[in-house]
Design an enzyme around this catalytic site. Structure first.
Site: not given
Ligand code: OTU
Length: 650
Positions: A284, A326
């Site tokens: 993540d 991600e």
């Molecule tokens: C990710 O999100 C998760 O998919 C989110 O659900 C979480 O809230 C976040 O991390 C924190 O853990 O960090 O690299 O546009 O795309 O928050 C991208 C906002 C991230 C999300 C962004 C994303």
């Protein structure tokens, strides 16, 4: 590569390892360690070379890799060996993924096992279970604020349930994807609690500051991720009497990877879940891993070095396990998470194709493929042994992350065009049937993202309310069209639970005080199994969408040109409403598919000059794989119906 200094260090480390490590059969482990050690050592040295305890930390790292290897079960070790041989296994067209919330979809992990037949009916064979680790019940960010990285939230079940699920999936030839939240922990994680109590060791796991001086310098260059619900990047902690860096929500403490102990802990956690049977780990928020004053603290070079280290270490202990990056960042930055200057992915083998996702939404709103064509053309090349995760939407908001220059070249002012898209998807634009909600509205930058279920965003909710059959048909066609693109583009398609049934926005989150401020929950509703039943009642909306997607998925799996082996070519057409590309079987170049999508609400003509120059339409008829129909060209033109697509073969 053989490098004297690192090999002599390796020999010294091997002597220092705990004696019990020597007693196990570690043949494959040592081969892989030998092969990767130079890279591991160089990267570790680049990141932590100035520390006096470097060697001690290296011993600890190698020990961690060895201990986790010793624990790795024989069947996972076998799978590692098989995947090492058949190393392109994940590029095959046979994989189709779905992301879902265990509790919202099936109650708990045991319930999920019982629901696997539904996924198999649709053809899904890669299951991304959204985070299931122990989180505080209130401040959990949907599972991304982890309190204990080694414990399953008891609401979902136990670690044994995960292992049992992994075993069942394996028997069904399905893959398990789990999250590792590498960038931050919950403020209730043991490390954070001990930091709060004043333990220096654990304060060093985070970014902790006495006063605002350093935080203020950081803030000058750091954007805000959740400007509405969690403005700023630092939070005052009363108990510690200090500021702590919290880029996401105020209860998510950013880990400090300048401390090698943090990296070693995280590698240990990655390997822990690899050993529980995860085939793929979704890392993540990887763009955020390294913080540097004066920078946006995203996409820093060191973030890439950290990922390379994580990959190299995983290859020593669990080489069959893949990483998904991600990184929802600009198109030019995303591909770097495969690793640069390489053929094989040296960071993550798979990356979210956020650029394609944003471009597809642009095509939905504009009803043409102008920007989509440009964006696809300029998508950075990926590596040979790496692939995209193609998706229409996921559990997060939709960010309009296309390239500004592409927007300009398409004749738009990027700022105004984004405004239009936001107005369109939030239903403000005259005539728009979309029912999205603005997310993360930032008045300082003008930036806004969009929440809302796929069906509600493409107008199904409005159409159903008005009982407008034409509009219902158009919404269904859009849903199928979008999926036809992610299924044929090249990469692993990732569906989002509920989308195959046209699930609408749900306002149930408003009743939950811990969710009501985060409208991403509008598209994270409980899966409606009554609605799912309707998939077998002919003529229902659910049946129309489900059966179409099911068929496309089955076709994708049979169509070898859809494997992601650098075999896509974008074909220029004069008609800006169309996206046209070819896919070719690398083993047999005569086996190919011409994909043509029409994003307009009117039928569109595809002049076949360009496809013909690429060897398509040599005869006057082609076959559409999906309908089985012969498509005949007249006057050198093929007509593609409104909001439709063809997968054409000779
Ligand atoms: C990710 O999100 C998760 O998919 C989110 O659900 C979480 O809230 C976040 O991390 C924190 O853990 O960090 O690299 O546009 O795309 O928050 C991208 C906002 C991230 C999300 C962004 C994303």
């Amino acid at each position: 590569m053989y490098e004297q200094a690192s090999h002599s260090l390796l020999n010294e480390i091997l002597v220092e390892l705990k004696p019990e490590i020597g007693n196990f059969r570690l043949r494959h482990f040592y081969t892989r360690l030998g092969a990767n050690f130079y890279a591991i050592h160089s990267l570790f040295h680049l990141l932590y070379g100035d520390r006096p305890d470097l060697k001690g930390k290296m011993v600890k790292l190698v020990e961690t890799l060895a201990l986790r290897y010793i624990e790795r079960s024989p069947h996972l070790r076998r799978s590692d060996l098989e995947r090492e041989k058949n190393y392109n296994w994940f590029m095959s067209q046979k994989w189709v993924g779905m992301a879902l919330y265990c509790d919202r979809f099936a109650g708990d992990l045991k319930g999920l096992r019982a629901k696997l037949p539904y996924l198999q009916e649709l053809g899904v064979n890669m299951l991304h279970i959204m985070p299931i680790l122990d989180c505080p019940p209130d401040n959990s960010d949907g599972g991304y604020a982890v309190r204990n990285f080694r414990r399953i939230d008891p609401r979902f079940g136990t670690t044994a349930d995960v292992e049992a699920l992994a075993a069942t999936l394996k028997k069904r030839d399905m893959l398990l994807v789990l999250d590792v939240v590498v960038n931050h922990t919950s403020n209730e994680h043991e490390w954070a609690q001990r930091a709060r109590k004043g333990e220096q060791k654990y304060q060093d796991y985070y970014f902790v500051f006495e006063d605002r001086e350093i935080p203020d310098i950081y803030e000058e260059a750091m954007p805000e991720i959740f400007p509405v619900t969690s403005p700023g990047n630092f939070t005052w902690n009363e108990e510690m009497g200090k500021w702590v860096m919290t880029v996401f929500n105020s209860y998510q403490w950013d880990l400090n990877y300048r401390n090698p102990a943090v990296l070693i802990e995280m590698i240990d956690i990655i390997l822990f879940w690899a050993n529980k049977g995860a085939d793929i780990l979704r890392l993540d928020a990887v763009a955020f891993l390294w913080k540097k004053m004066g920078s946006a603290c995203q996409n820093e070079r060191e973030a890439h070095l950290l990922l390379q280290l994580m990959k190299d270490c995983c290859q020593v202990t669990a080489p069959g396990v893949l990483f998904i990056a991600e990184a929802i960042v600009s198109p030019g930055e995303i591909a770097k998470y495969f690793g640069e200057d390489a053929i094989n992915a040296k960071e993550c083998e798979i990356a979210y194709n956020a650029s394609l996702m944003a471009l597809l939404w642009d095509a939905v709103a504009t009803k043409n493929a102008n920007l989509l064509n440009r964006g696809v053309k300029n998508l950075p090349d990926k590596l040979e042994r790496a692939t995209w995760l193609n998706y229409v939407r996921c559990h997060d908001d939709i960010g309009l992350g296309f390239d500004d220059n592409d927007a300009r070249l398409s004749g738009y002012d990027p700022f105004l065009h984004r405004r239009f898209l936001i107005d369109y998807f939030t239903g403000k634009f005259p005539g728009s049937p979309a029912r999205g909600l603005p997310f993360g509205d930032n008045p300082k930058t003008g930036d806004t993202r969009i929440s809302g279920s796929l069906a509600s965003l493409v107008g199904l909710e409005t159409a159903l309310e008005h009982q407008n059959e034409d509009a219902i048909e158009a919404a269904i066609k859009t849903i199928v069209l979008l999926h036809s693109m992610i299924l044929s583009f090249g990469g692993i398609p990732l569906l989002y639970y509920g989308d195959a049934l046209g699930m609408l926005n749900s306002l149930e989150y408003l009743a939950d005080p811990f969710k009501r401020h985060d409208n991403r929950w509008v598209h994270r509703s409980h899966f409606d199994w009554n609605k799912a039943e309707k998939r077998s009642q002919s003529g229902t909306v659910e049946q129309r969408i489900f059966s179409a997607l099911k068929k496309l998925i089955a076709l994708r799996k049979e169509t070898t040109p859809f494997a992601d082996l650098d075999n896509r070519q974008l074909l220029a057409t004069e008609n800006p409403n169309l996206l046209v590309f070819s896919r070719t079987d690398t083993q047999n170049s005569r086996n190919r598919v011409l994909v043509a999508g029409n994003f307009n609400v009117e039928a569109q003509a595809l002049h076949i000059g360009t496809p013909r120059s690429h060897g398509f339409f040599q005869q006057d008829a082609m076959k559409d794989l999906c309908s089985g129909m012969r498509i005949v060209s007249e006057n050198d033109t093929v007509i593609i119906p409104p909001l439709s697509f063809y997968w054409l073969t000779d």
